[in-house]
Design a protein around this motif. Structure first.
Motif, PDB file in Angstrom:
ATOM      1  N   SER A 162      27.831-130.988  39.774  1.00 57.87           N
ATOM      2  CA  SER A 162      28.930-130.467  40.580  1.00 57.87           C
ATOM      3  C   SER A 162      29.410-129.142  40.028  1.00 57.87           C
ATOM      4  O   SER A 162      29.384-128.897  38.827  1.00 57.87           O
ATOM      5  CB  SER A 162      30.097-131.463  40.573  1.00 57.87           C
ATOM      6  OG  SER A 162      30.671-131.545  39.287  1.00 57.87           O
ATOM      7  N   PRO A 163      29.894-128.232  40.911  1.00 55.24           N
ATOM      8  CA  PRO A 163      30.401-126.952  40.447  1.00 55.24           C
ATOM      9  C   PRO A 163      31.521-127.090  39.437  1.00 55.24           C
ATOM     10  O   PRO A 163      31.595-126.363  38.455  1.00 55.24           O
ATOM     11  CB  PRO A 163      30.872-126.274  41.745  1.00 55.24           C
ATOM     12  CG  PRO A 163      30.049-126.906  42.823  1.00 55.24           C
ATOM     13  CD  PRO A 163      29.852-128.326  42.370  1.00 55.24           C
ATOM     14  N   SER A 164      32.456-128.052  39.679  1.00 48.23           N
ATOM     15  CA  SER A 164      33.564-128.223  38.742  1.00 48.23           C
ATOM     16  C   SER A 164      33.068-128.688  37.386  1.00 48.23           C
ATOM     17  O   SER A 164      33.576-128.275  36.348  1.00 48.23           O
ATOM     18  CB  SER A 164      34.574-129.221  39.311  1.00 48.23           C
ATOM     19  OG  SER A 164      33.959-130.492  39.527  1.00 48.23           O
ATOM     20  N   GLY A 165      32.027-129.557  37.402  1.00 49.20           N
ATOM     21  CA  GLY A 165      31.446-130.007  36.139  1.00 49.20           C
ATOM     22  C   GLY A 165      30.807-128.878  35.375  1.00 49.20           C
ATOM     23  O   GLY A 165      30.905-128.791  34.149  1.00 49.20           O
ATOM     24  N   LEU A 166      30.145-127.970  36.114  1.00 45.27           N
ATOM     25  CA  LEU A 166      29.519-126.827  35.469  1.00 45.27           C
ATOM     26  C   LEU A 166      30.564-125.897  34.879  1.00 45.27           C
ATOM     27  O   LEU A 166      30.378-125.349  33.788  1.00 45.27           O
ATOM     28  CB  LEU A 166      28.659-126.071  36.494  1.00 45.27           C
ATOM     29  CG  LEU A 166      27.386-126.780  36.965  1.00 45.27           C
ATOM     30  CD1 LEU A 166      26.795-126.041  38.153  1.00 45.27           C
ATOM     31  CD2 LEU A 166      26.384-126.876  35.835  1.00 45.27           C
ATOM     32  N   VAL A 167      31.669-125.716  35.587  1.00 44.84           N
ATOM     33  CA  VAL A 167      32.736-124.864  35.066  1.00 44.84           C
ATOM     34  C   VAL A 167      33.302-125.452  33.783  1.00 44.84           C
ATOM     35  O   VAL A 167      33.497-124.750  32.780  1.00 44.84           O
ATOM     36  CB  VAL A 167      33.852-124.704  36.127  1.00 44.84           C
ATOM     37  CG1 VAL A 167      35.065-124.012  35.506  1.00 44.84           C
ATOM     38  CG2 VAL A 167      33.339-123.913  37.318  1.00 44.84           C
ATOM     39  N   ASP A 168      33.565-126.768  33.790  1.00 44.93           N
ATOM     40  CA  ASP A 168      34.107-127.423  32.599  1.00 44.93           C
ATOM     41  C   ASP A 168      33.139-127.324  31.431  1.00 44.93           C
ATOM     42  O   ASP A 168      33.543-127.084  30.290  1.00 44.93           O
ATOM     43  CB  ASP A 168      34.409-128.894  32.905  1.00 44.93           C
ATOM     44  CG  ASP A 168      35.551-129.051  33.905  1.00 44.93           C
ATOM     45  OD1 ASP A 168      36.317-128.078  34.069  1.00 44.93           O
ATOM     46  OD2 ASP A 168      35.646-130.125  34.527  1.00 44.93           O
ATOM     47  N   GLN A 169      31.839-127.546  31.724  1.00 44.34           N
ATOM     48  CA  GLN A 169      30.834-127.475  30.656  1.00 44.34           C
ATOM     49  C   GLN A 169      30.780-126.071  30.066  1.00 44.34           C
ATOM     50  O   GLN A 169      30.749-125.900  28.849  1.00 44.34           O
ATOM     51  CB  GLN A 169      29.465-127.862  31.214  1.00 44.34           C
ATOM     52  CG  GLN A 169      28.352-127.821  30.156  1.00 44.34           C
ATOM     53  CD  GLN A 169      26.986-128.052  30.782  1.00 44.34           C
ATOM     54  OE1 GLN A 169      26.849-128.107  31.993  1.00 44.34           O
ATOM     55  NE2 GLN A 169      25.989-128.188  29.934  1.00 44.34           N
ATOM     56  N   SER A 170      30.780-125.066  30.923  1.00 46.65           N
ATOM     57  CA  SER A 170      30.711-123.692  30.440  1.00 46.65           C
ATOM     58  C   SER A 170      31.931-123.344  29.595  1.00 46.65           C
ATOM     59  O   SER A 170      31.812-122.741  28.532  1.00 46.65           O
ATOM     60  CB  SER A 170      30.602-122.739  31.633  1.00 46.65           C
ATOM     61  OG  SER A 170      30.552-121.407  31.198  1.00 46.65           O
ATOM     62  N   ARG A 171      33.109-123.760  30.061  1.00 50.13           N
ATOM     63  CA  ARG A 171      34.338-123.451  29.319  1.00 50.13           C
ATOM     64  C   ARG A 171      34.351-124.129  27.958  1.00 50.13           C
ATOM     65  O   ARG A 171      34.784-123.536  26.962  1.00 50.13           O
ATOM     66  CB  ARG A 171      35.545-123.882  30.140  1.00 50.13           C
ATOM     67  CG  ARG A 171      35.821-122.993  31.352  1.00 50.13           C
ATOM     68  CD  ARG A 171      36.959-123.544  32.190  1.00 50.13           C
ATOM     69  NE  ARG A 171      37.268-122.651  33.309  1.00 50.13           N
ATOM     70  CZ  ARG A 171      38.114-122.952  34.279  1.00 50.13           C
ATOM     71  NH1 ARG A 171      38.755-124.118  34.275  1.00 50.13           N
ATOM     72  NH2 ARG A 171      38.335-122.096  35.268  1.00 50.13           N
ATOM     73  N   SER A 172      33.895-125.389  27.899  1.00 50.49           N
ATOM     74  CA  SER A 172      33.899-126.093  26.624  1.00 50.49           C
ATOM     75  C   SER A 172      32.948-125.442  25.630  1.00 50.49           C
ATOM     76  O   SER A 172      33.267-125.318  24.441  1.00 50.49           O
ATOM     77  CB  SER A 172      33.532-127.565  26.830  1.00 50.49           C
ATOM     78  OG  SER A 172      32.190-127.691  27.293  1.00 50.49           O
ATOM     79  N   GLN A 173      31.774-124.988  26.122  1.00 51.68           N
ATOM     80  CA  GLN A 173      30.817-124.348  25.225  1.00 51.68           C
ATOM     81  C   GLN A 173      31.341-122.998  24.741  1.00 51.68           C
ATOM     82  O   GLN A 173      31.152-122.629  23.571  1.00 51.68           O
ATOM     83  CB  GLN A 173      29.469-124.163  25.936  1.00 51.68           C
ATOM     84  CG  GLN A 173      28.799-125.441  26.408  1.00 51.68           C
ATOM     85  CD  GLN A 173      28.607-126.435  25.278  1.00 51.68           C
ATOM     86  OE1 GLN A 173      28.409-126.055  24.132  1.00 51.68           O
ATOM     87  NE2 GLN A 173      28.672-127.710  25.601  1.00 51.68           N
ATOM     88  N   ILE A 174      32.011-122.259  25.622  1.00 53.83           N
ATOM     89  CA  ILE A 174      32.598-120.985  25.211  1.00 53.83           C
ATOM     90  C   ILE A 174      33.687-121.215  24.173  1.00 53.83           C
ATOM     91  O   ILE A 174      33.804-120.470  23.196  1.00 53.83           O
ATOM     92  CB  ILE A 174      33.167-120.241  26.444  1.00 53.83           C
ATOM     93  CG1 ILE A 174      32.022-119.787  27.355  1.00 53.83           C
ATOM     94  CG2 ILE A 174      34.008-119.050  26.008  1.00 53.83           C
ATOM     95  CD1 ILE A 174      32.492-119.197  28.664  1.00 53.83           C
ATOM     96  N   ALA A 175      34.491-122.276  24.371  1.00 53.73           N
ATOM     97  CA  ALA A 175      35.553-122.585  23.413  1.00 53.73           C
ATOM     98  C   ALA A 175      34.979-122.930  22.040  1.00 53.73           C
ATOM     99  O   ALA A 175      35.494-122.492  21.001  1.00 53.73           O
ATOM    100  CB  ALA A 175      36.400-123.747  23.944  1.00 53.73           C
ATOM    101  N   ILE A 176      33.894-123.722  22.034  1.00 49.60           N
ATOM    102  CA  ILE A 176      33.263-124.092  20.761  1.00 49.60           C
ATOM    103  C   ILE A 176      32.688-122.860  20.077  1.00 49.60           C
ATOM    104  O   ILE A 176      32.819-122.676  18.854  1.00 49.60           O
ATOM    105  CB  ILE A 176      32.167-125.152  20.996  1.00 49.60           C
ATOM    106  CG1 ILE A 176      32.795-126.477  21.428  1.00 49.60           C
ATOM    107  CG2 ILE A 176      31.327-125.355  19.732  1.00 49.60           C
ATOM    108  CD1 ILE A 176      31.776-127.540  21.813  1.00 49.60           C
ATOM    109  N   ALA A 177      32.034-121.978  20.849  1.00 48.81           N
ATOM    110  CA  ALA A 177      31.463-120.755  20.274  1.00 48.81           C
ATOM    111  C   ALA A 177      32.563-119.876  19.684  1.00 48.81           C
ATOM    112  O   ALA A 177      32.417-119.321  18.584  1.00 48.81           O
ATOM    113  CB  ALA A 177      30.674-119.999  21.346  1.00 48.81           C
ATOM    114  N   ALA A 178      33.691-119.751  20.410  1.00 46.34           N
ATOM    115  CA  ALA A 178      34.803-118.948  19.905  1.00 46.34           C
ATOM    116  C   ALA A 178      35.370-119.547  18.622  1.00 46.34           C
ATOM    117  O   ALA A 178      35.698-118.822  17.666  1.00 46.34           O
ATOM    118  CB  ALA A 178      35.894-118.846  20.978  1.00 46.34           C
ATOM    119  N   LEU A 179      35.492-120.874  18.594  1.00 47.00           N
ATOM    120  CA  LEU A 179      35.981-121.552  17.393  1.00 47.00           C
ATOM    121  C   LEU A 179      35.067-121.290  16.206  1.00 47.00           C
ATOM    122  O   LEU A 179      35.536-121.019  15.088  1.00 47.00           O
ATOM    123  CB  LEU A 179      36.076-123.057  17.659  1.00 47.00           C
ATOM    124  CG  LEU A 179      36.444-123.945  16.463  1.00 47.00           C
ATOM    125  CD1 LEU A 179      37.838-123.602  15.950  1.00 47.00           C
ATOM    126  CD2 LEU A 179      36.362-125.426  16.843  1.00 47.00           C
TER     127      LEU A 179
END
Length: 632
Positions: free
Chosen positions: A6-23
């Motif tokens: 789902s598009p919303s699932g993809l958005v959530d997945q992308s945001r979580s990975q970006i957050a982990i990379a930033a951390l």
């Protein structure tokens, strides 16, 4: 990596990975500042603990799910490396792996999520309201409320909201997004109109023949939705190599542990085996190639294009705007008096300079090419459906169509040339039939040589021409450029099914430039869009060629081949050296700390080699006589 549909699932997945990379980035910076800037080695590892706890554990948990499903890739070995690094106390190395893994997953999620933006682009293009006429009043109503039989007023330059029939007015409409034909189509009372078509300069009234959900445009939306849910499932290059490398690394590590009885040997082997050449070198090669392509007016929207393109063996072209220029050309002049051929064209060219008709430019260009004089013109009128009238050089001139001419002068029928493919107009001088001009879309000058070039230079086994245009037009172009396999008069749904079928049999490259091409662009292994005529098309394509030339397609093919070669050199070379290091570590001659240092040296070598891809070679094409010099 997990697949979220789902598009919303993809958005959530992308945001979580970006957050982990930033951390991970923040943790690494704080660690270096504390350890080397402030001299506080006692607390320098604390940010790394946080990154491994909040970022590493979710990644490892996700990779464990992949392991349960039997998915073995380079990212799985990276997860094991994170755990191994934590056990060994190599917290900085573990955090670096977290950064690499989360960054790669964020990129992958973004590429997949781009499919949903195509649907958004389509939705933005379609009007949400329509002008419904009731008696003498016109009210704006939601498109969904329109019923069959409603009278809808379409103002100049608006997008038609429904399928219907013209009941009042004359205009021209751009239907190229659906039909593939590059011409504006005349609309008079009784003419059918399609939802999504763009109106010309005149207002018309349309009787609704379908409700919005059953309209042609809604069908395109449904096809696009279906296409986005059935994208080709192709394994990425890093995963293919990781599927081989990961079992080798685990086998060597377990063998070392069993043979020596020392678990430190297992850890030492895995530290050396950390797949940084896969996780870093391949993305570096891809990013460098994206940069190189951008400098050549080629926008890479989906990085996977660069990995897949060189493996494709079938190229499918849409007709209009790809193998043609997308504009009509005067190809035949049938004149009553051959001696007056130039004089007649001079008359017509002089008045067509004032016309907005799609054929006017072709006539003016033909007259200009022959250096014909431009005559004084006056009393010009051009009403939709009635043709162009005026006084040119003292003579009465009228340009209209065959049907109108025969309705007024039926006795001239024997003088007319047989109806032919393409478009035509007839010329009347002083009330008498004088000439018929016939037009065709202009094939690209380099089309034939490019088609011949694909096989020997790029191992292309099949070239197809797929179009919504009439078969006579498609056949004409195919004969001009040397394509033997054609599919004409195909709807977007039929195009999609053909591309799906061909993609299932072999890797496909689809080249198109219209909205009607968008589903096929998404279904192909590699979709290439010409130009920026439609945000829908460019969203659907994996690559966009801004200069709209076949030479740029050749450059993209070479960029892809070069990227794949250098990426394989970096990744396979790095893995080969790592395997040697694993054997040394398994024998007990390379402890974990030294193994980590060795792996870093291997990583540097792999990345430096991958960086070469961003350096432009002397030539990026061997098309049209230029010889490729890809010697690196």
């Amino acid at each position: 990596m997990s697949n979220t549909s789902s598009p919303s699932g993809l958005v959530d997945q992308s945001r979580s990975q970006i957050a982990i990379a930033a951390l991970a980035i923040v943790a690494i910076v704080l660690h270096l500042v504390m350890r080397y800037g402030l001299g506080r080695a006692d607390i320098a590892d604390f940010p790394l603990y946080v990154a491994l706890l909040l970022g590493g554990i979710p990644l490892v948990w996700e990779l464990l799910g992949n392991l349960v499903r039997g998915e073995f890739g380079s990212d799985l070995l990276a997860g094991i490396s994170i755990v191994t690094a934590a056990i060994l106390g190599e917290y900085l190395a573990g955090t670096l792996v977290v950064l690499m893994l989360s960054g790669g997953e964020a990129l992958e999620a973004y590429a997949v999520r781009s499919a949903s933006s195509v649907l958004e682009a389509l939705s933005r293009r379609m009007p949400s309201q329509a002008h419904r006429q009731s008696g003498s009043s016109i009210d704006d109503v939601p498109v969904e409320s329109i019923v069959i039989g409603d009278q809808i007023v379409l103002f100049p330059h608006e997008v038609c909201p429904i399928d219907g029939t013209v009941t009042e007015g004359h205009t021209v409409m751009d239907e190229s997004y659906l039909t593939g034909e590059p011409y504006l189509m005349s609309k008079t009372p009784g003419s059918a109109v399609l939802s999504g078509a763009i109106n010309g300069d005149s207002a018309i009234t349309i009787r609704a023949e379908k409700v919005a959900k059953d309209s042609r445009y809604a069908q395109i939306m449904n096809v696009m939705q279906s296409s986005s849910q059935h994208r080709p499932q192709i394994r990425r290059l890093g995963d293919q190599l990781g599927a081989i490398y990961t079992p080798i690394a685990l086998t060597v590590a377990f063998a070392a542990w069993i043979a020596s009885g020392d678990p430190v040997r297992f850890l030492a082997v895995l530290v050396v085996a950390t797949p940084c050449p896969l996780l870093i070198a391949i993305p570096v090669a891809i990013i460098g190639s994206i940069s190189l392509a951008a400098k050549r007016a080629i926008v890479i929207r989906d990085p996977a294009v660069l990995e897949r393109m060189d493996q494709c063996r079938t190229v499918i072209f849409d007709k209009t705007g790809t193998l043609t220029y997308g504009r009509p050309e005067l190809v035949k002049e049938s004149v009553v008096d051959p001696a007056q051929k130039d004089a007649t064209l001079s008359l017509v060219g002089s008045i067509e300079r004032y016309s907005k008709h799609p054929l006017a430019e072709a006539i003016v260009e033909a007259a200009s090419t022959r250096d014909l004089p431009v005559l004084a013109t006056s009393e010009i009128s051009e009403k939709a459906g009635q043709g162009l009238r005026g006084t040119v050089g003292g003579r009465q001139l009228r340009i209209t169509n065959r049907k109108t001419l025969l309705g007024e002068l039926p006795h001239v029928a024997p003088d007319l040339p047989p109806p032919a493919a393409g478009l035509e107009c007839v010329v009347m001088v002083d009330g008498e039939y004088a000439a018929t001009y016939q037009f065709r879309d202009t094939p690209r000058a380099e089309g034939k040589s490019f088609i011949r070039h694909l096989g020997p230079q790029h191992r292309i086994e099949r070239v197809m021409l797929l179009s919504g245009d009439r078969e006579s037009e498609v056949r004409y172009l195919a004969d001009r450029v040397g394509v033997t396999e054609i599919h004409a008069e195909k709807s977007p749904e039929e195009k999609l099914e053909i591309v799906r079928k061909e993609t299932a049999a072999a890797g496909t490259i689809f080249v198109g430039d219209g909205i009607n091409d968008a589903p096929a662009l998404m279904a192909a292994t590699v979709g290439i869009a010409f130009g920026q005529n439609s945000d829908v098309t460019t969203e659907a394509a994996g690559a966009v060629i801004l200069d709209s030339s076949l030479e740029k397609v050749d450059e993209l093919l070479h960029i892809s081949r070069r990227m794949r070669r250098i990426a394989l050199q970096s990744a396979v070379g790095g893995m080969a050296i790592s395997i040697i290091g694993m054997i040394v570590a398994a024998a007990g001659y390379l402890p974990p700390v030294a193994g980590a240092i060795t792996q870093e040296l291997i990583d540097v070598a792999a990345v430096v080699n991958a960086l070469r891809v961003a350096i432009r070679p002397k030539s990026l094409t061997d098309f049209d006589g230029a010889k490729t010099t890809e010697t690196d």
